[in-house]
Design an enzyme around this catalytic site. Structure first.
Site, PDB file in Angstrom:
ATOM      1  N   SER A   1      -0.198   6.318  -5.180  1.00  0.00           N
ATOM      2  CA  SER A   1      -0.171   4.788  -4.810  1.00  0.00           C
ATOM      3  C   SER A   1      -1.586   4.423  -3.915  1.00  0.00           C
ATOM      4  O   SER A   1      -2.188   5.358  -3.873  1.00  0.00           O
ATOM      5  CB  SER A   1       0.881   4.819  -3.657  1.00  0.00           C
ATOM      6  N   LYS A   2      -1.823   3.579  -3.695  1.00  0.00           N
ATOM      7  CA  LYS A   2      -2.982   2.782  -3.124  1.00  0.00           C
ATOM      8  C   LYS A   2      -2.971   3.697  -1.774  1.00  0.00           C
ATOM      9  O   LYS A   2      -4.283   4.010  -1.393  1.00  0.00           O
ATOM     10  CB  LYS A   2      -2.814   1.450  -2.894  1.00  0.00           C
ATOM     11  N   ARG A   3      -2.061   3.880  -1.122  1.00  0.00           N
ATOM     12  CA  ARG A   3      -1.984   4.518   0.191  1.00  0.00           C
ATOM     13  C   ARG A   3      -2.531   5.936  -0.024  1.00  0.00           C
ATOM     14  O   ARG A   3      -3.334   6.594   1.052  1.00  0.00           O
ATOM     15  CB  ARG A   3      -0.766   4.600   0.697  1.00  0.00           C
TER      16      ARG A   3
ATOM     17  N   GLY B   1      -4.664   6.939  -2.134  1.00  0.00           N
ATOM     18  CA  GLY B   1      -6.372   6.874  -2.288  1.00  0.00           C
ATOM     19  C   GLY B   1      -6.989   6.605  -0.994  1.00  0.00           C
ATOM     20  O   GLY B   1      -7.637   7.502  -0.626  1.00  0.00           O
ATOM     21  N   ASP B   2      -6.398   5.762  -0.217  1.00  0.00           N
ATOM     22  CA  ASP B   2      -6.706   5.560   1.153  1.00  0.00           C
ATOM     23  C   ASP B   2      -6.936   6.876   2.148  1.00  0.00           C
ATOM     24  O   ASP B   2      -7.634   7.109   2.664  1.00  0.00           O
ATOM     25  CB  ASP B   2      -6.030   4.452   1.994  1.00  0.00           C
TER      26      ASP B   2
END
Ligand code: GLU
Length: 509
Positions: free
Chosen positions: A263-265, A267-268
């Site tokens: 998920s994008k999270r 990646g962060d």
């Protein structure tokens, strides 16, 4: 094997709700490769019927991502095509008649339940799903008399149309990656097909449009698998079963650590992009980083994505687009999810920077420099520097870290690397080296190295112990390409000047 009697027509059907996840780009890629391989058509269809999820700029962003990757559709909202329009919101009038036909044929029904009534059900039954277990107790045309239903419709009481999923049945279908898949219909709820605002839901629209656009193969992420039974039933109920596309549910791209979809999270959290390009949320103005802005080359991005869940059966990892088109096959897409490995993703980019011609990357590098307010001349010297350092770059952004010393003298030296072993003999050596080199006409790496080593032997010094200080003199630190190549590129005058300047710095107390 794909059905060769049917023209290959595939589609990427995103809902424009935000940034494009790399899994989405991989779906585009597999569609594209398959279409190209079989001389088919690749269609882009924007699935924007859910107006509550409309996000400004998201469609343009998708178009830009596809263009950046070089995966341009043959038909789509931008370039049109024989089945236009390719934006579902502009096809609104197409859908209602199919929903009505389903009601007429007994495969769907009008449901007049108000949002408040449905909320009440959810309060009472936390696992509430509108379906065979409760549909006979709710306010819909299955329970109301024909007259009652008619009256409600005439009074324009808001309603939705829901599919009537059969009881105690199994929906079977064949997926080209997963083989036979089946679903127990008792676990499938009566999904809404047409909403109160007259817009179709995704389920109805995707089936109608895949049919009308003559889609032969439907590639999509595995997360859509639970929706498949509803779609299969609709294909059947609408009488189109013979035209149903082949299903290709692609494996998920997984988090590098642990299970579950990347998920994008993640990646962060782990410090890498998950979107193809920077995405700026129009409401919060928050920017989510993308591969493009990180200095990723589109060819490397595409190659890296191709290998997430597919391989050609050999150890080969670097493929040109032509090779991918030639070698791609659904049979070699794995069923298991593919773990995303950022180190590996970096490796691909490094390989592509290395193998690219200077002319293929120089403009992008110059742009990056300009954005950082660094002004270098675009000339033969710049080209040579880029040629020399590209082997050391993982991202285009790395250029300046690897090459700034070619354009400006080191402002600081790594004295810790030099001073402890510095000696008067070394000072003498480098002074002598300056004299010897000053008189030289040619300035070429091999000759410079020979002179450097011969002089060391004459002075009874180990060349190996002189190389590091020499490098620090030219570069400022312990990195960079071959030191004599650096000297050649800097030129005689500059090299000699740097040696002279560094001797002072190295001998100062
Ligand atoms: N609109 C769906 C999405 O956003 C398409 C899924 C499909 O390809 O059926 O991904």
């Amino acid at each position: 094997m794909p059905d060769i009697t049917k023209k290959v027509r595939v589609r990427f059907a995103p809902s424009p709700t935000g940034g494009l996840h790399l899994g989405g780009v991989r779906t585009v890629l597999f569609n594209y490769l398959f279409a190209r391989k079989h001389g088919g058509d690749f269609i882009l269809r924007i699935e924007d019927t859910d107006q509550s999820r409309y996000v400004e700029g998201a469609e343009q962003y998708i178009l830009d991502c596809l263009a950046w990757c070089g995966l341009n559709p043959d038909e789509g909202p931008q370039n049109g095509g024989p089945y236009a329009p390719y934006r579902q919101s502009e096809r609104k009038d197409n859908y209602r008649k199919y929903a009505e036909q389903l009601v007429h044929d007994g495969y769907a029904y009008y449901a007049f339940d108000t949002p408040a009534e449905l909320d009440e059900q959810r309060q009472k039954f936390p696992n509430f799903r509108y379906g065979h277990e409760n549909r006979d107790d709710l306010r819909n045309s299955l329970n109301l008399s024909q007259e009652e239903t008619q009256a409600l419709l005439e009074q324009e009481v808001p309603y939705v149309i829901r599919i009537k999923v059969p009881v105690d049945d199994t929906v079977h279908f064949y997926d080209m990656i997963r083989g036979d898949v089946s679903f127990d219909t008792n676990l499938v709820d009566d999904k809404v097909l047409l909403k109160a605002d007259g817009m179709p839901t995704y389920h109805l629209a995707v089936v109608v449009d895949d049919y009308l656009m003559k889609i032969s193969h439907a590639f999509r992420g595995e997360e859509w698998l639970p929706s498949a039974p509803v779609h299969i039933l609709l294909w059947e109920y609408l009488g189109w079963k013979a035209d149903m596309p082949h299903w290709v549910h692609l494996p998920l791209i997984l988090k590098p650590d642990g299970n579950g979809k990347l998920s994008k999270r993640d990646g962060d959290r782990l410090g890498f992009p998950v979107y193809a390009m920077n995405w700026k949320d129009p409401k919060s103005e928050e920017i989510t980083r993308g591969f493009r802005e990180m200095g990723y080359l589109p060819e490397a991005f595409v190659n890296m994505l191709a290998l997430l869940g597919w391989n050609d059966g050999t150890e080969q990892e670097i493929f040109s687009m032509e090779e991918l088109i030639e070698k791609f096959s659904i049979e070699r897409v794995s069923k298991a999810g593919a773990k995303f490995d950022f180190e590996k993703a970096k490796w691909f980019n490094h390989e592509y920077i290395k193998k690219n011609q200077v002319s293929g990357i120089k403009n992008q590098v110059l742009e990056i420099l300009k954005a950082k307010d660094i002004h270098v001349q675009d000339n033969e010297y710049f080209d040579k520097v880029l040629e020399t350092v590209k082997e050391r770059m993982t991202f285009l952004q790395d250029f300046w870290d690897q090459a700034s010393f070619f354009f400006e003298q080191p402002a600081v030296y790594d004295l810790n690397a030099v001073k402890p072993k510095w000696s008067d003999a070394k000072t003498e050596y480098f002074k002598e080296l300056i004299k010897t080199w000053e008189g030289r006409k040619e300035w070429e790496a091999l000759n410079l190295e020979t002179v450097f080593k011969t002089l060391a032997e004459e002075k009874d010094l180990k060349p190996g112990e002189l190389m590091l200080p020499f490098r620090v003199m030219l570069v400022g630190g312990k990195f960079g390409p071959g030191v004599f190549d650096i000297a050649v590129l800097l030129g005689k005058e500059e090299t000699i000047q740097r040696i002279g300047k560094a001797i002072i710095a190295f001998t100062e107390e």
